[in-house]
Scaffold this motif. Sequence first.
Motif, PDB file in Angstrom:
ATOM      1  N   THR A 168     129.055   0.060  94.306  1.00  0.00           N
ATOM      2  CA  THR A 168     128.571   0.501  95.610  1.00  0.00           C
ATOM      3  C   THR A 168     128.191   1.977  95.571  1.00  0.00           C
ATOM      4  N   ARG A 169     129.023   2.805  94.898  1.00  0.00           N
ATOM      5  CA  ARG A 169     128.681   4.219  94.766  1.00  0.00           C
ATOM      6  C   ARG A 169     127.365   4.386  94.020  1.00  0.00           C
ATOM      7  N   GLY A 170     127.176   3.593  92.971  1.00  0.00           N
ATOM      8  CA  GLY A 170     125.915   3.664  92.226  1.00  0.00           C
ATOM      9  C   GLY A 170     124.732   3.256  93.089  1.00  0.00           C
ATOM     10  N   LEU A 171     124.909   2.187  93.858  1.00  0.00           N
ATOM     11  CA  LEU A 171     123.823   1.739  94.738  1.00  0.00           C
ATOM     12  C   LEU A 171     123.562   2.758  95.848  1.00  0.00           C
ATOM     13  N   THR A 172     124.635   3.351  96.366  1.00  0.00           N
ATOM     14  CA  THR A 172     124.472   4.366  97.399  1.00  0.00           C
ATOM     15  C   THR A 172     123.683   5.547  96.856  1.00  0.00           C
ATOM     16  N   GLU A 173     123.992   5.963  95.649  1.00  0.00           N
ATOM     17  CA  GLU A 173     123.263   7.073  95.022  1.00  0.00           C
ATOM     18  C   GLU A 173     121.796   6.691  94.809  1.00  0.00           C
ATOM     19  N   GLN A 174     121.557   5.468  94.358  1.00  0.00           N
ATOM     20  CA  GLN A 174     120.176   5.016  94.168  1.00  0.00           C
ATOM     21  C   GLN A 174     119.422   4.996  95.494  1.00  0.00           C
ATOM     22  N   MET A 175     120.103   4.569  96.563  1.00  0.00           N
ATOM     23  CA  MET A 175     119.454   4.543  97.877  1.00  0.00           C
ATOM     24  C   MET A 175     119.150   5.960  98.343  1.00  0.00           C
ATOM     25  N   ARG A 176     120.065   6.900  98.092  1.00  0.00           N
ATOM     26  CA  ARG A 176     119.837   8.287  98.486  1.00  0.00           C
ATOM     27  C   ARG A 176     118.620   8.862  97.752  1.00  0.00           C
ATOM     28  N   VAL A 177     118.548   8.578  96.458  1.00  0.00           N
ATOM     29  CA  VAL A 177     117.410   9.059  95.669  1.00  0.00           C
ATOM     30  C   VAL A 177     116.112   8.409  96.156  1.00  0.00           C
ATOM     31  N   ALA A 178     116.172   7.103  96.423  1.00  0.00           N
ATOM     32  CA  ALA A 178     114.974   6.392  96.901  1.00  0.00           C
ATOM     33  C   ALA A 178     114.529   6.941  98.258  1.00  0.00           C
ATOM     34  N   ARG A 179     115.491   7.226  99.144  1.00  0.00           N
ATOM     35  CA  ARG A 179     115.132   7.785 100.459  1.00  0.00           C
ATOM     36  C   ARG A 179     114.492   9.157 100.318  1.00  0.00           C
ATOM     37  N   SER A 180     115.065   9.989  99.454  1.00  0.00           N
ATOM     38  CA  SER A 180     114.486  11.325  99.285  1.00  0.00           C
ATOM     39  C   SER A 180     113.084  11.231  98.683  1.00  0.00           C
ATOM     40  N   GLU A 181     112.872  10.313  97.747  1.00  0.00           N
ATOM     41  CA  GLU A 181     111.533  10.118  97.177  1.00  0.00           C
ATOM     42  C   GLU A 181     110.568   9.605  98.239  1.00  0.00           C
ATOM     43  N   ARG A 182     111.057   8.674  99.069  1.00  0.00           N
ATOM     44  CA  ARG A 182     110.220   8.141 100.147  1.00  0.00           C
ATOM     45  C   ARG A 182     109.835   9.237 101.123  1.00  0.00           C
ATOM     46  N   ASP A 183     110.802  10.082 101.492  1.00  0.00           N
ATOM     47  CA  ASP A 183     110.511  11.188 102.407  1.00  0.00           C
ATOM     48  C   ASP A 183     109.490  12.138 101.800  1.00  0.00           C
TER      49      ASP A 183
END
Length: 150
Positions: free
Chosen positions: A49-64
Motif C-alpha cells: 500500500t505504501r508503494g502504491l501510495t507513493e506511485q499515486m503521489r508521483v502520478a498525481r504530481s506528473e498529471r498536475d
Amino acid sequence: MMHSLLTGQRWDHRAVMAWRPRRAAVLPLILGACALSGWGAYIGKSAETRGLTEQMRVARSERDGLEARIQRAEQVNAELLTTTEGKLGALREELRQTFSAREAVKAQLAAAQKELGVSKKRLEQAARDRITETGSIKAAEPLKKPSSKS
C-alpha cells in the motif's frame, strides 16, 4: 566431525519428533501461527500500500505538471490566434486600401490617356493649321531673353 557436532547437542531430536502434543497445547500453537501469518500479511499489504501510495503521489504530481503545461500551451495558442487574426485583419485592410489606390490610379491613368489623346489631336490640328496657313512649316520663333537690370 559433523556427526559429533550433531550428537553433542543437549536435546535429542528423536525425543522432539516423538513428542505428541495434547489438544490444549495445539490450539495456542495454531492461533500463534495464524497470528504470525496475519501480521506477516498485514506488513506485506501495508508495504504494498505504501508503494502504491507513493506511485499515486508521483502520478498525481506528473498529471498536475502535464495539466499546467497543457494550460500554458492553450494560452500560447490563444495568444497566437489573437495575434494572427489581428495581423490578418490588418493585411486585409491594407489589401483593400491597395486595391482602392489601384482603382484610383487606373482612373487617373485613363483620364491622363484621354487628355493625352485630346492634346495629341490638338497638336496635330495646330500643325495642320500652320501648314495650311503658309503652305509650309514655319520655323519656331527664337526665345527672347528677359532683360536683366543690374
